[in-house]
Design an enzyme around this catalytic site. Sequence first.
Site, PDB file in Angstrom:
ATOM      1  N   TRP A 190       0.881  -1.186   0.000  1.00 19.08           N
ATOM      2  CA  TRP A 190       0.000   0.000   0.000  1.00 19.08           C
ATOM      3  C   TRP A 190       0.905   1.218   0.000  1.00 19.08           C
ATOM      4  O   TRP A 190       2.130   1.088  -0.001  1.00 19.08           O
ATOM      5  CB  TRP A 190      -0.948  -0.010   1.208  1.00 19.08           C
ATOM      6  CG  TRP A 190      -2.317   0.497   0.852  1.00 19.08           C
ATOM      7  CD1 TRP A 190      -2.806   1.749   1.012  1.00 19.08           C
ATOM      8  CD2 TRP A 190      -3.367  -0.271   0.242  1.00 19.08           C
ATOM      9  NE1 TRP A 190      -4.107   1.821   0.544  1.00 19.08           N
ATOM     10  CE2 TRP A 190      -4.466   0.602   0.064  1.00 19.08           C
ATOM     11  CE3 TRP A 190      -3.487  -1.592  -0.169  1.00 19.08           C
ATOM     12  CZ2 TRP A 190      -5.662   0.187  -0.501  1.00 19.08           C
ATOM     13  CZ3 TRP A 190      -4.677  -2.006  -0.736  1.00 19.08           C
ATOM     14  CH2 TRP A 190      -5.746  -1.121  -0.899  1.00 19.08           C
ATOM     15  N   ASP A 191       0.314   2.413   0.012  1.00 21.26           N
ATOM     16  CA  ASP A 191       1.176   3.599  -0.034  1.00 21.26           C
ATOM     17  C   ASP A 191       1.785   3.934   1.320  1.00 21.26           C
ATOM     18  O   ASP A 191       2.502   4.924   1.454  1.00 21.26           O
ATOM     19  CB  ASP A 191       0.441   4.814  -0.619  1.00 21.26           C
ATOM     20  CG  ASP A 191      -0.819   5.189   0.133  1.00 21.26           C
ATOM     21  OD1 ASP A 191      -1.130   4.531   1.143  1.00 21.26           O
ATOM     22  OD2 ASP A 191      -1.509   6.128  -0.304  1.00 21.26           O
ATOM     23  N   TRP A 192       1.553   3.106   2.334  1.00 21.68           N
ATOM     24  CA  TRP A 192       2.212   3.255   3.631  1.00 21.68           C
ATOM     25  C   TRP A 192       2.777   1.919   4.120  1.00 21.68           C
ATOM     26  O   TRP A 192       3.205   1.812   5.274  1.00 21.68           O
ATOM     27  CB  TRP A 192       1.233   3.779   4.699  1.00 21.68           C
ATOM     28  CG  TRP A 192      -0.149   3.223   4.540  1.00 21.68           C
ATOM     29  CD1 TRP A 192      -1.232   3.876   4.030  1.00 21.68           C
ATOM     30  CD2 TRP A 192      -0.606   1.894   4.852  1.00 21.68           C
ATOM     31  NE1 TRP A 192      -2.332   3.035   4.001  1.00 21.68           N
ATOM     32  CE2 TRP A 192      -1.969   1.815   4.504  1.00 21.68           C
ATOM     33  CE3 TRP A 192       0.010   0.763   5.391  1.00 21.68           C
ATOM     34  CZ2 TRP A 192      -2.729   0.654   4.674  1.00 21.68           C
ATOM     35  CZ3 TRP A 192      -0.743  -0.393   5.549  1.00 21.68           C
ATOM     36  CH2 TRP A 192      -2.094  -0.439   5.199  1.00 21.68           C
ATOM     37  N   ASN A 501     -13.992   0.467   1.176  1.00 20.15           N
ATOM     38  CA  ASN A 501     -13.237   1.716   1.248  1.00 20.15           C
ATOM     39  C   ASN A 501     -13.015   2.274  -0.157  1.00 20.15           C
ATOM     40  O   ASN A 501     -12.304   1.669  -0.968  1.00 20.15           O
ATOM     41  CB  ASN A 501     -11.881   1.487   1.913  1.00 20.15           C
ATOM     42  CG  ASN A 501     -10.986   2.714   1.836  1.00 20.15           C
ATOM     43  OD1 ASN A 501     -11.183   3.684   2.566  1.00 20.15           O
ATOM     44  ND2 ASN A 501     -10.016   2.697   0.930  1.00 20.15           N
ATOM     45  N   GLU A 502     -13.670   3.396  -0.466  1.00 20.36           N
ATOM     46  CA  GLU A 502     -13.407   4.242  -1.633  1.00 20.36           C
ATOM     47  C   GLU A 502     -13.761   3.616  -2.984  1.00 20.36           C
ATOM     48  O   GLU A 502     -13.391   4.158  -4.028  1.00 20.36           O
ATOM     49  CB  GLU A 502     -11.944   4.716  -1.647  1.00 20.36           C
ATOM     50  CG  GLU A 502     -11.583   5.557  -0.441  1.00 20.36           C
ATOM     51  CD  GLU A 502     -10.177   6.128  -0.463  1.00 20.36           C
ATOM     52  OE1 GLU A 502      -9.910   7.050   0.333  1.00 20.36           O
ATOM     53  OE2 GLU A 502      -9.356   5.649  -1.277  1.00 20.36           O
ATOM     54  N   GLU A 599     -11.721  10.490   6.577  1.00 17.67           N
ATOM     55  CA  GLU A 599     -10.302  10.321   6.240  1.00 17.67           C
ATOM     56  C   GLU A 599      -9.711  11.669   5.854  1.00 17.67           C
ATOM     57  O   GLU A 599     -10.291  12.373   5.030  1.00 17.67           O
ATOM     58  CB  GLU A 599     -10.092   9.358   5.061  1.00 17.67           C
ATOM     59  CG  GLU A 599      -9.961   7.900   5.410  1.00 17.67           C
ATOM     60  CD  GLU A 599      -9.380   7.101   4.247  1.00 17.67           C
ATOM     61  OE1 GLU A 599      -8.501   7.633   3.534  1.00 17.67           O
ATOM     62  OE2 GLU A 599      -9.807   5.961   4.048  1.00 17.67           O
TER      63      GLU A 599
END
EC number: 3.2.1.25
Length: 924
Positions: A190-192, A501-502, A599
């Site tokens: 993921w981006d983290w 989510n999204e 968020e």
Amino acid sequence: MRLHLLLLLALCGTGTTAAALSYSLRGNWSICNGNGSLELPGAVPGCVHSALFQQGLIQDSYYRFNDLNYRWISLDNWTYSKEFKIPFEISKWQKVNLILEGVDTISKILFNEVTIGETDNMFNRYSFDITNVVRDVNSIELRFQSAVLYAAQQSKAHTRYPVPPDCPPLVQKGECHVNFVRKEQCSFSWDWGPSFPTQGIWKDVRIEAYNICHLNDFTFSPIYDKSAQAWNLEIEATFDVVSSKPVGGQVIVAIPKLQTQQMYNLELQPGKRIVELFLNISKNITVETWWPHGHGNQTGYNMTILFELDGGLNIEKSAKVYFRTVELIEEPIKGSPGLSFYFKINGFPIFLKGSNWIPADSFQDRVTSELFRKKMKFFSRHSHRIIGSIFLFKCSCPLPAGAGLAVVLQPGWSNWLRLLLQSVVDANMNTLRVWGGGIYEQDEFYELCDELGIMVWQDFMFACALYPTDQGFLDSVRAEVAYQIKRLKSHPSIIIWSGNNENEEALMMNWYHISITDRPIYIKDYVTLYVENIRELVLAGDKSRPFITSSPTNGAETVAEGWVSQNPNSNYFGDVHFYDYISDCWNWKVFPRARFASEYGYQSWPSFSTLEKVSSTEDWSFSSKFSLHRQHHEGGNKQMLYQAGLHFKLPKSTDPLRTFKDTIYLTQVMQAQCVKTETEFYRRSRSEIVDQQGHTMGALYWQLNDIWQAPSWASLEYGGKWKMLHYFAQNFFAPLLPVGFENENTFYIYGVSDLHSDYSMTLTVRVHTWSSLEPVCSCVTEHLVMKGGEAVRLYEEPVSQLLRRCGNCTRESCVVSFYLSADHELLSPTNYHFLSSLKEAVGLCKAQITAIISQQGDIFVFDLETSAVAPFVWLDVGSIPGRFSDNGFLMTEKTRTILFYPWEPTSKSELEQSFHVTSLTDIY
């Protein structure tokens, strides 16, 4: 070998029959790779990565570039095997099942060399009938297939049309086609976070044997009857009746503290049977309700349920029952188009304040393993509790029951989960959103949230992708959702189910560049998955809490538009996600005046002491290969420096390591200040409509915790250390808070209250020059009445008038601070407002800050003294686990006392050797 034999249901008196026996297969297994070239022991619960590490065959997976170096582990096909002897006589039992609570993920299961089933879903529980193949001595094998290769095969086989996205952005260094396998989505990167698509048995495995009948599942839901003004309890029990004849008997349900006991007769026909019971609680009995943290107590009641069945079979279960109601209010708002979006708990409107939860580790067995329990042994050695104030001040106002004090340390803390969740309530939060790209958390997570009063916004595990809807995929999802609803619905902490989510936003904002002519295909798939399947199961299985299809979503408006909205991120409906790294975060006007912000956030780097454990000397610069590798968000490092550079001078030390440490510090300052500004904007927008927008009733910043040691949006570093943002959250989520801001060159202060009652208080406003520890002016308002549950304007003054009133002040030379008090006792944190960027501050000089450390029991006292005004004072004790009572603060007084709460035994000398203090003046 230790036998894990558990008598699940006790023998009840003379002549009774044992209901069931359970034999756990947790412990040592054998693991081998696909070609048999590597064999090793491994623990269950566990995964291949952990087994390899424990045997010294690999380094810590988080060290440097090992997420890439160990990619081969996820691409191989591994086999778990075990031989065991069952310590009871199998022939005496009519039915024997193999129960797998959690398998990760794609496997074929052989029992005594007979294939008994397959698994394809990490989130489901599996039960296989082994009655005809089980012996006294047995063998079991789980032959895993790489989830990466399986996902690629499933994607390739879906030939009718593509289901995007194929792969994550290159900067994430991840694996592809995550949407084709029912597995923790972020395990593919993921981006983290890193890419570690694990394989293994991540929860318990056991053999269950029983006669006559067996209680498979037991769940319940408290229901409040408004017309009768009484509580009821809906109980559902699922049985497997293996008797060839009907089984009769009676059920006794008792809640002693509510003086409630009811008896029911029942008759169970052979086969799978569901028993539904309805327990009435007298309206003359006072039922104490469960409240979120800061709003009241988390009262629960012990309940027992006893099934006395034919053949002397007694089955008894016990549980903790909590009573609370939850409503999602979507109704017209005067002066604004659209609908509200807020929650009522027990009939009271609650502002949701908190963060978003991601998995605590890439390897779930490490979350509760002995590796982390060692950190917590300190707690079990103390029979007392250390109590610390939730606030940074002494609170004299009569807060609601359950508010005002937090347990800083508790005896018997057994794992990392409690450490993280205690940090939630210690920062005055009341809500976590369990994000849809991770996992449905283990039982202990929800039990702790019940106990601590943390409301849970529960996503189903779908995130940032479109998904296939072939029958096999839907069947797996339906089994997953039905199981998770049944497992979790008795927890009062869960207040809403959210489908994903999204994904609504991804579809309607065309993240994946789908042709407009093809969009109806994907809309149909979306409705099929989230509405016709998931929503249908939620409505059938749980009537005690609301359901929304996505986050962000427009709620009722989304339903009216056919389950997808043209603009799912509307400020007039539902919830929003908002990120903007280019606009100036000190300008509150860039933020959406939405109904609910679920968020938002900004990145920072974790502390050097956290990074040091997984890096090498050559990695310690902001432009190193390591620093670029750990940044999984495109342009993230540049964005942090850009945002910091808007208001701060960037570090320019001649010492590269000093520059790296200062840059880390400055990213944390920037993140904390940005999220503070945005959160305070949302909190003060709860009671007003401006330009037809407002009535904001929730602020959940992204994100609470880290999955590894890397830059991210988190406020808690991997390992639990508080970033500056988390200390700021302790203030900006305080129950009573003064919020300062400017509009059209006028300075305003709003009072924000989460309390249930009105309180009389005064507001004190002080102005300091950067060059003096003595205020140049101060004013105290007349007594104000702060309305409970509202945000109201308390103060306004043109900035030019404020500066004139305070002598020689200019925007660049002065800073404003303010607080709420009554009878000379603080009711709120002391807040502040910068009149200019700190890179333009005039009069700032290097502050010499010293500390005298003393010990009072298990708490350490830091008596600080400064030679000058110091912004963003940061106290650091390196890798010593614990937290301060406050940190990252503006020090305008000469002395200040800060407490340190250690998380394990620590000496005064260790603290003195590790202690370091930094302020913004040290890098200017």
